[in-house]
Design an enzyme around this catalytic site. Structure first.
Site, PDB file in Angstrom:
ATOM      1  N   LYS A  84       0.834  -1.194   0.000  1.00 53.14           N
ATOM      2  CA  LYS A  84       0.000   0.000   0.000  1.00 53.14           C
ATOM      3  C   LYS A  84       0.873   1.251   0.000  1.00 53.14           C
ATOM      4  CE  LYS A  84      -3.938   1.949   2.617  1.00 53.14           C
ATOM      5  NZ  LYS A  84      -4.813   1.742   3.801  1.00 53.14           N
TER       6      LYS A  84
ATOM      7  N   SER B 137      -9.697   1.803   3.097  1.00 51.50           N
ATOM      8  CA  SER B 137      -8.814   2.531   2.207  1.00 51.50           C
ATOM      9  C   SER B 137      -7.794   1.662   1.474  1.00 51.50           C
ATOM     10  CB  SER B 137      -8.055   3.598   3.006  1.00 51.50           C
ATOM     11  OG  SER B 137      -7.232   2.997   4.002  1.00 51.50           O
TER      12      SER B 137
ATOM     13  N   SER C 265      -9.932  -0.659   7.345  1.00 48.68           N
ATOM     14  CA  SER C 265      -9.414  -0.433   5.988  1.00 48.68           C
ATOM     15  C   SER C 265      -8.760  -1.638   5.341  1.00 48.68           C
ATOM     16  CB  SER C 265      -8.426   0.740   5.991  1.00 48.68           C
ATOM     17  OG  SER C 265      -9.109   1.947   6.221  1.00 48.68           O
TER      18      SER C 265
END
Length: 491
Positions: A79, A154, A178
């Site tokens: 990420k 996210s 997330s």
């Protein structure tokens, strides 16, 4: 068996047995990226040249015994709020569009020591603020199951990449769900560990008391193996725990539910839960019971306070953490301004997206003189009450069960029309972060449109072994979960 359909552990085993090469696995990933990425947009950056060079190095290291771990040779995505030395780390924000860190996050060093190969950086909601991966400054990520739907957020880029076969594994971060929520939307498995189990050094902070890095994979075994790789005490992180019980893969060997006690908060099944999600959840409870588990319902009286407490605390910490992005030291700076204060204002106005600005303003408000006691301090006290209620529950139950989200993945554009409704979508996940608990999401069904549904298993602090055992046992009974159609489909 085709490489695309292999789990990470299966690929690593084939590499050790010399049935396939490390280069084969890396090539497979980039083939999938090249065929699907223009539709899915899971990545912000890929490292093809470096990955091929690293594959040769790791191949040699496996043969000479340098890399002996169970995931050596496996490609992994990261990420874009986790720092990699010499590679852009933007947090999907314009304000960090050219930021290149000069050090690795601790988890990156751990991946390299394990002989894993980093494929690239995945898309995300800007500064991890969002539940859809639509707030990214660099475009929307689409759900591989249906390209008209969001992947969640996210960590939507990481989950979409795993679901689409564009990587075998990925790292995400979880501040209020997330990892777990997009895992549910994308039909993959994701773990949020106990707070402090994985070092946050090198993770760009959203809310420091809530953030935690965790694994995303195709199944429970893959996630357990990756969690072993990234866990451990890190003196560079003051919140890092010195745990001795990090042999997570051992906990999934006993795939038995007999005698395990599961608690289900009654309030989690009340209004707001999609009927199809509820049906799938109840069917899962039936499956657990048939395997000898004890499933009971209990009441969580603090549920109505979870979302308000979470968003007050998270936004307050965000307003403090994002204060450093001002155009002075690094990152984006407005081109035209008059004086220092005007430069601050224009830089932050142009550099931050709407959702980030919204949370900074909310956080600054609840921390301001006259409102600190009324909002922030009260939220901290509420957090303690929520933790106490979960502590009482774990005196009776091994695992708490909950839906991962109240609905399946919405269509792109729907959630951002009503931010408050989007916040309420985190109702089943935020308590885990407020209390520092571990949680795992595994797929448990599909709705009538074919979109995945996930179930969330929550453990007490340091209870990863119990939730992994339960998840692996359920997974064994459920059987293999289908993969999305190649390249996704249109509704």
């Amino acid at each position: 068996m085709e490489l695309e359909s292999m789990t990470a552990l299966e690929l690593a085993a084939k590499i050790r047995q010399r049935e396939v090469s490390v280069l084969d696995g890396v090539k497979e990933v980039f083939d999938q990226i090249e065929s699907k990425e223009d539709k899915v947009h899971a990545y912000l950056d890929t490292y093809k040249k470096e990955a091929y060079a690293r594959a040769k190095e790791v191949e040699k290291g496996i043969q000479d015994g340098t890399y002996t771990g169970p995931l050596a040779g496996v490609p992994i995505a990261v990420k874009d709020n986790i720092c990699i030395k010499g590679k852009k780390t933007t947090c999907a924000s314009k304000i960090l569009e050219n930021f290149v860190p000069q050090y690795n996050a601790e988890v990156i060093d751990s991946l390299e020591k394990a002989g894993m190969i980093i494929i690239g950086k995945t898309n995300m909601d800007e500064f991890a603020m969002g539940s859809t991966t639509e707030t990214s400054a660099y475009g929307v990520t689409r759900n591989p199951w249906n390209l008209e739907h969001v992947p969640g957020g996210s960590s939507g880029g990481s989950c979409a990449a795993v679901a689409a076969g564009e990587t075998f594994m990925a790292l995400g971060s979880d501040t209020g769900g997330s990892i777990r929520q997009p895992s549910s939307f994308c039909g993959v498995t994701g773990i949020k560990p106990t707070y402090g189990t994985v070092s946050r050094y090198g993770l760009v902070a959203y809310a420091s008391s809530l953030d935690q890095i965790g694994p995303v994979g195709k199944n429970v075994a893959d996630c357990a193996a990756l969690l072993e790789v990234i866990s451990g005490h890190d003196p560079k992180d003051s919140t890092s725990l010195d745990r001795k019980d990090l042999d997570f893969s051992k906990s999934i060997e006993e795939k038995k539910l007999l005698g395990m006690k599961f608690g289900v908060p009654k309030e989690f099944l009340a209004r707001g839960l999609d009927p199809e999600v509820k049906e799938s959840f109840m069917n899962t409870l039936k499956t657990l019971t048939e395997q000898g588990a004890i499933v009971e319902f209990f009441s969580v009286e603090t549920m109505e306070y979870m979302i308000p407490a979470y968003y007050i605390i998270a936004s307050a910490e965000a307003s403090s953490n994002l204060e450093r992005f001002d155009g002075v030291k690094y990152g984006y700076r407005a081109a035209e301004y008059e004086g220092l204060h005007d430069m601050y204002k224009k830089t932050r106005t142009e550099g931050f997206g709407e959702e980030v600005k919204r949370r900074i303003m909310l956080g600054s408000f609840v921390l301001s003189s006259g409102y600190y006691d009324a909002y922030y301090l009260k939220a901290l006290r509420t957090k303690a009450l929520i933790k106490r209620e979960f502590d009482h529950a774990f005196e009776k139950y091994d695992v708490i069960l909950a839906p991962a989200a109240p609905y399946t993945a919405p269509k792109i554009g729907e959630s951002l029309q009503d931010p408050l409704a989007m916040y309420l979508g985190d109702i089943y996940t935020v308590a885990v972060n407020l209390c520092g608990l571990p949680g795992i999401t595994v797929p448990c069904g599909q709705d009538k449109a074919g979109m995945p549904i996930g179930i969330q298993m929550i453990g007490d602090c340091f209870g990863e072994h119990k939730i992994l055992r339960a998840a692996a046992a359920y997974e064994a009974v459920r059987g293999a979960f289908p993969a999305p159609e190649k390249g996704g489909k249109k509704a």
